[in-house]
Write a protein that holds these residues in place. Structure first.
Motif, short mmCIF file in Angstrom:
data_model
loop_
_atom_site.label_atom_id
_atom_site.label_comp_id
_atom_site.label_asym_id
_atom_site.label_seq_id
_atom_site.Cartn_x
_atom_site.Cartn_y
_atom_site.Cartn_z
N LYS A 10 -19.76 -20.97 -13.20
CA LYS A 10 -19.67 -20.48 -14.58
C LYS A 10 -18.61 -21.25 -15.37
O LYS A 10 -18.84 -21.67 -16.51
N GLU A 14 -19.16 -24.18 -18.53
CA GLU A 14 -18.57 -23.94 -19.85
C GLU A 14 -17.67 -25.08 -20.31
O GLU A 14 -17.38 -25.19 -21.51
N GLY A 128 -10.78 -18.02 -16.41
CA GLY A 128 -11.78 -18.84 -17.08
C GLY A 128 -11.30 -20.19 -17.56
O GLY A 128 -12.10 -21.01 -18.01
N SER A 264 -10.86 -8.59 -26.59
CA SER A 264 -11.97 -9.54 -26.49
C SER A 264 -11.84 -10.40 -25.25
O SER A 264 -12.83 -10.69 -24.55
N ALA A 265 -10.59 -10.82 -24.96
CA ALA A 265 -10.36 -11.67 -23.79
C ALA A 265 -10.69 -10.92 -22.51
O ALA A 265 -11.38 -11.46 -21.62
N SER A 267 -12.69 -8.42 -22.10
CA SER A 267 -14.15 -8.25 -22.03
C SER A 267 -14.81 -9.51 -21.49
O SER A 267 -15.73 -9.44 -20.65
N ARG A 268 -14.35 -10.65 -21.95
CA ARG A 268 -14.89 -11.93 -21.47
C ARG A 268 -14.50 -12.18 -20.02
O ARG A 268 -15.32 -12.63 -19.21
N TRP A 269 -13.26 -11.87 -19.67
CA TRP A 269 -12.78 -12.12 -18.31
C TRP A 269 -13.53 -11.29 -17.27
O TRP A 269 -13.68 -11.70 -16.13
N ARG A 270 -13.97 -10.10 -17.68
CA ARG A 270 -14.68 -9.24 -16.71
C ARG A 270 -15.98 -9.87 -16.22
O ARG A 270 -16.49 -9.52 -15.16
N SER A 271 -16.52 -10.82 -16.97
CA SER A 271 -17.76 -11.48 -16.56
C SER A 271 -17.52 -12.60 -15.55
O SER A 271 -18.47 -13.16 -15.00
#
Length: 471
Positions: A10, A14, A128, A264-265, A267-271
């Protein structure tokens, strides 16, 4: 819906600017470039000679750690304690960062410390991200779900100039760690056991992702210890998926997002986990339940046994025999019969507050053995301050140990902190190569608890009896 992907895949996808081909590596974007005084002088000279600027000084973070004295520095003259060469590197780093507009945590910074300690401390290390540094143990930052790896001096110049890097895509190696640690056993013992199992070339060409119940149970300091030594198994990097412990560690730090950007960070990091059904090119399993305190007996981190186990015979291998001769140890005997001259607690592997606390728990109310020198070097000035606030410095000093300023110190001895020729050091660092801690020095890698127990007994020692005693 695409195919399930690993955490590494992932992050790699990116950050690819130009895709890899059979003839050319990929161009990979770099989110954070960590620099220090040893691997940057030639890189800055390259920029100067070509009339180039640092492409993204805002994504470049500098400190001084390898060559810095761990005795107090109040004047430039004090730098000479580390040697003229080291002092020159430090002065040049200050000049280069000032000229090119790079943030430097130097002697006047409360955040100065080992590069792989202060990156996370400052919140610059985040899930990430792609993170590089001219240092082998950049894999430390993978504990936060970052793809972090060491680069060479020429590559440091490339990243300073372009914020990109040429890279071939590594393969993936999943390591599942089940079970839990017994008292006296921790992250350092785990990673030494893993390297012993897969070998110092077991991870070559791969990025390791560590997972399993034992990894989830670890705190961030412990996770950094494991990822730090991934390079000692030959891996390009080591990684762990971020979780609530990661987010809790990062929240409120200097470079961490705030307000809505934080939400927001996260939320993104959880993926940033490997998808269900994602496959690794190779997989290895190890149980934490059966581990005991581990110690190295030879001249690479893969030559490792349980502290009470006999040194193996190597089956007649000439290089194995040469390593035992250098270390002055015998096959068939445990290292607990081996006298210790020096104990070092520090390095980017084991110099964080929890590491110092573990060692202090063993040292509390006890004394360093006669004839043993013990050096305790916090990983950063922030850790030093925190340790002093809870009295750890007093525990070490009362025991007869030296309490120092932050830095890499005796891990590689570039700053004058060295082990004498023929002396044996029990060290919480990451490499036990010939001469690593000084010309002719002999190094036994161990955990902070094992190192502390060895300081007390004056020989390589099992820490578990000390943890069972009531102080």
């Amino acid at each position: 819906m695409g195919a399930p992907r690993t955490l590494f895949e992932k992050i790699w996808t990116e950050h690819v600017v130009v895709a890899e081909t059979a003839d050319t590596p990929a161009v990979l974007y770099v989110d954070l470039h960590l620099i220090h005084e040893v691997t940057t002088p030639q890189a800055f000279t390259l920029l100067r000679d070509k009339g180039l600027l640092v492409r993204r000084p805002d994504l470049t973070l500098a400190t001084m750690d390898h060559s810095t004295p761990t005795t107090p520095v109040s004047t430039l003259k004090d730098l000479l304690v580390a040697g003229e060469g080291a002092a020159a590197q430090i002065r040049q780093m200050e000049a280069n960062c000032a000229e090119f507009g790079v943030e430097l945590h130097g002697f006047d910074s409360a955040h100065r410390g080992i590069v792989h300690v202060i990156g996370p401390e400052l919140g610059a290390t985040q899930p990430g991200k792609t993170i590089v540094c001219g240092d082998s143990h950049t894999s430390t930052h993978g504990a936060f779900g970052a793809f972090a790896f060491g680069i060479g001096t020429t590559e440091v110049g490339h990243v300073l100039a372009t914020q990109c890097l040429l890279q071939r895509k590594p393969k993936t190696l999943g390591i599942d760690v089940s079970g839990s640690f017994a008292p006296g056993v921790g992250a350092k013992d785990l990673i030494l056991a893993i390297i012993g199992q897969i070998g110092v070339d077991g991870g070559t060409g791969h990025v390791i992702e560590y997972h399993g119940e034992a990894i989830s149970a670890m705190g961030m300091d412990e996770r950094m210890t494991v990822c730090n030594m991934s390079i000692e198994a030959g891996a390009r990097a080591g990684m762990m998926a971020p979780d609530e412990k990661t987010f809790e560690y990062l929240q409120g730090r200097l470079h961490s997002p705030t307000g809505g950007e934080w939400d927001s960070a996260v939320s993104r990091w959880r993926s940033l986990t490997s998808d269900a059904g994602a496959s690794f090119d190779r997989s290895v399993s190890i149980s934490a339940n059966s581990l005991e305190p581990m110690v190295t007996f030879g001249t690479n981190p893969g030559m490792v046994v349980g502290v009470n186990e006999p040194v193996p015979d190597g089956g007649g291998d000439a290089s194995f025999r040469k390593a035992l001769e250098y270390m002055q140890v015998e096959s068939g005997k445990p290292l607990t019969d081996t006298a210790v001259d020096v104990v070092f607690i520090g390095s980017c592997t084991n110099s964080r507050l929890s590491d110092l606390q573990q060692a202090a728990d063993v040292m509390q109310g006890r004394k360093v053995a006669d004839g043993v020198r013990m050096l305790v070097v916090p990983g950063s000035q922030q850790i030093k301050k925190a340790a002093e606030e809870i009295g750890l410095n007093k525990v070490f000093r009362d025991a007869g140990a030296e309490w120092r300023e932050s830095g890499c110190s005796m891990c590689l001895g570039m700053n004058g902190d060295t082990v004498g020729k023929g002396q044996l050091s029990v060290s919480t660092s990451n490499r036990n190569f010939v001469g690593r801690q000084g010309i002719g020095a002999r190094t036994v890698l161990a955990s902070p608890m094992t190192a502390a127990a060895s300081a007390i007994e004056g020989r390589v020692a099992d820490p578990r009896p000390y943890l069972q005693q009531v102080n």
